[in-house]
Enzyme design. Structure first.
Site, short mmCIF file in Angstrom:
data_model
loop_
_atom_site.label_atom_id
_atom_site.label_comp_id
_atom_site.label_asym_id
_atom_site.label_seq_id
_atom_site.Cartn_x
_atom_site.Cartn_y
_atom_site.Cartn_z
N THR A 12 0.81 -1.22 0.00
CA THR A 12 0.00 0.00 0.00
C THR A 12 0.84 1.27 0.00
O THR A 12 0.48 2.26 -0.64
CB THR A 12 -0.92 0.00 1.24
OG1 THR A 12 -1.83 -1.09 1.10
CG2 THR A 12 -1.71 1.28 1.40
N ASP A 56 1.38 -6.38 -4.61
CA ASP A 56 0.54 -6.41 -3.43
C ASP A 56 1.07 -7.62 -2.66
O ASP A 56 1.28 -8.68 -3.26
CB ASP A 56 -0.92 -6.63 -3.84
CG ASP A 56 -1.86 -6.55 -2.65
OD1 ASP A 56 -2.75 -5.71 -2.65
OD2 ASP A 56 -1.69 -7.38 -1.71
N SER A 58 -0.08 -9.82 -0.98
CA SER A 58 -0.87 -11.06 -1.06
C SER A 58 -0.31 -11.98 -2.15
O SER A 58 -0.61 -13.17 -2.18
CB SER A 58 -2.33 -10.76 -1.39
OG SER A 58 -2.80 -9.76 -0.53
N ASP A 89 -0.15 -7.13 4.45
CA ASP A 89 -0.90 -8.38 4.53
C ASP A 89 -0.02 -9.59 4.87
O ASP A 89 -0.41 -10.43 5.68
CB ASP A 89 -1.65 -8.64 3.22
CG ASP A 89 -2.84 -7.71 3.05
OD1 ASP A 89 -3.21 -7.03 4.03
OD2 ASP A 89 -3.40 -7.65 1.93
N GLN A 274 -4.69 -21.72 18.96
CA GLN A 274 -5.46 -20.66 18.29
C GLN A 274 -5.47 -19.38 19.14
O GLN A 274 -5.95 -18.34 18.69
CB GLN A 274 -6.90 -21.14 18.04
CG GLN A 274 -6.96 -22.26 17.02
CD GLN A 274 -8.35 -22.88 16.87
OE1 GLN A 274 -9.35 -22.25 17.14
NE2 GLN A 274 -8.39 -24.13 16.43
N1 ASP Z 1 -2.85 -5.48 0.29
C1 ASP Z 1 -1.77 -4.65 0.75
C2 ASP Z 1 -0.49 -5.45 0.72
O1 ASP Z 1 -0.28 -6.26 1.60
C3 ASP Z 1 -2.06 -4.12 2.11
C4 ASP Z 1 -1.01 -3.19 2.68
O2 ASP Z 1 0.07 -2.99 2.17
O3 ASP Z 1 -1.29 -2.60 3.75
O4 ASP Z 1 0.31 -5.29 -0.15
#
Ligand code: ASP
Length: 343
Positions: A12, A56, A58, A89, A274
């Site tokens: 982000t 990103d 993810s 993430d 958990q």
């Molecule tokens: N989806 C973004 C990522 O992990 C979220 C972030 O950077 O805060 O790249």
């Protein structure tokens, strides 16, 4: 002059809105540099390396971790410290993986990012980036203060392999439930010297990972066919079993015998609670006694992110089940409290 290498992977912090969809998409390093003119005012020599394709987080995979680890190892002598810009993430996974891939690193590797893009007026990215560079540059009597892979976020510095992403909303997005924060940054930066990691031994590159690891979360009423499906994956070498409380799972005979069969045929199973805080203590209750007897490995107080990447790493370097179990219960890079006396 102190020299820092900035590694831009995406996240982000460097994102911009796509004109058509309105969704945030990763953007190049030049954009980030333009938004932070302060970078030119530092009294440290800053160099930058960016991923060809910014991500990103993810989309982070094992080969991205390896690319970062190789980059740091290859340019280790050139720089006093490293700052990685990364999405939030999977930041805790990358931090954990790097801590195992770069054992005994004796220079700071600070990973940071932001909740709001750097181009937004209320961005948290500027402070995170600027303080991370300062932290990476800090020395006492010529030696770096931080000698480990850490995450700086929301005015706090944490041991990376002790963290997890806790909030999608707060600027304080990370938590380190079982280890004290390494530093707090207000007007002054206060370090907790007892919490900082002090490596012993040679700095190495150990970049191999075996990704044949599955995850099974124990829930009330967990169905037999689901457990069978996971344990039936061909070539599976490792399993993270997410249990209740201090490591408890149901005692149904079908469940215990399926698990035992898999362990007997070579599967390494790590028991992880958990709960956020505290540790797995197999044998404390009747419901975890059977797990202990069949050779389930207690995961101590590791985060999920640390346990998962540590198991991938351990499986890549060891073949024998007993040896894998021994490595998993010993701290490797400060990722767990030393509970081996309880095993
Ligand atoms: N989806 C973004 C990522 O992990 C979220 C972030 O950077 O805060 O790249």
């Amino acid at each position: 002059m102190t020299s820092i290498l900035l590694i831009y992977t995406g996240g982000t912090i460097g994102m911009m809105e796509d004109h058509q969809t309105g969704a945030l998409v990763p953007f190049d390093f030049q954009h980030l540099e333009d938004q932070v003119p302060e970078l030119k005012r530092f009294d440290v020599a800053l160099s930058a390396e960016a991923f060809d394709e910014v991500l990103d987080s993810s989309d982070m995979k094992v080969d991205h971790w390896q690319r970062i680890a190789r980059l740091i190892y290859g340019r280790y002598e050139e720089f006093d410290g490293f700052v990685i810009l990364h999405g939030t993430d999977t930041m805790a996974y990358t931090a954990s993986a790097l801590s195992f891939m770069l054992p005994n690193i004796a220079k700071p590797v600070i990973i940071t990012g932001s909740q709001l893009p750097i181009g937004m007026i209320r961005t948290d990215g500027k402070e995170n980036l600027i303080s991370s560079i300062q932290l990476a540059a800090m020395k006492v009597k010529g030696a770096p203060v931080v000698r480990e892979v850490a995450i700086y976020f929301g005015s706090e510095l944490y041991r990376g392999n002790r963290t997890y992403k806790y909030s999608t909303e707060d600027f304080e997005a990370f938590k380190s439930p079982n280890h004290a924060k390494l530093a707090a940054a207000g007007i002054h930066i206060f370090f907790d010297y007892n919490a900082l990691y002090r490596p012993e031994g040679d700095f190495l590159l150990k970049e191999m990972m075996d990704d044949r690891v599955a995850v099974l979360k124990v829930v009330p009423g967990l169905r037999k066919e689901m457990v069978k499906a996971v344990l039936g994956i061909s070539n599976l070498r490792g399993l993270i079993l997410e249990t209740y409380g201090s490591g408890n799972a149901m005692t149904d005979p079908w469940f215990l015998s399926l698990l035992k069969e898999s362990i007997d045929s070579g599967l390494s199973v790590v028991n992880l609670t958990q709960c956020d805080r505290g540790f797995v203590e197999q044998g404390r209750y009747e419901t975890s006694n059977a797990l202990s007897k069949m050779g389930v490995i207690p995961g101590g107080d590791m985060t999920f992110e640390a346990a998962y990447t540590k198991l991938m790493h351990t499986l890549a370097y060891y073949q024998e089940q007993g040896e894998i179990a021994k490595k998993m219960v010993e701290p490797m890079a400060g990722e767990m409290t030393n509970y081996s006396s309880l095993v």
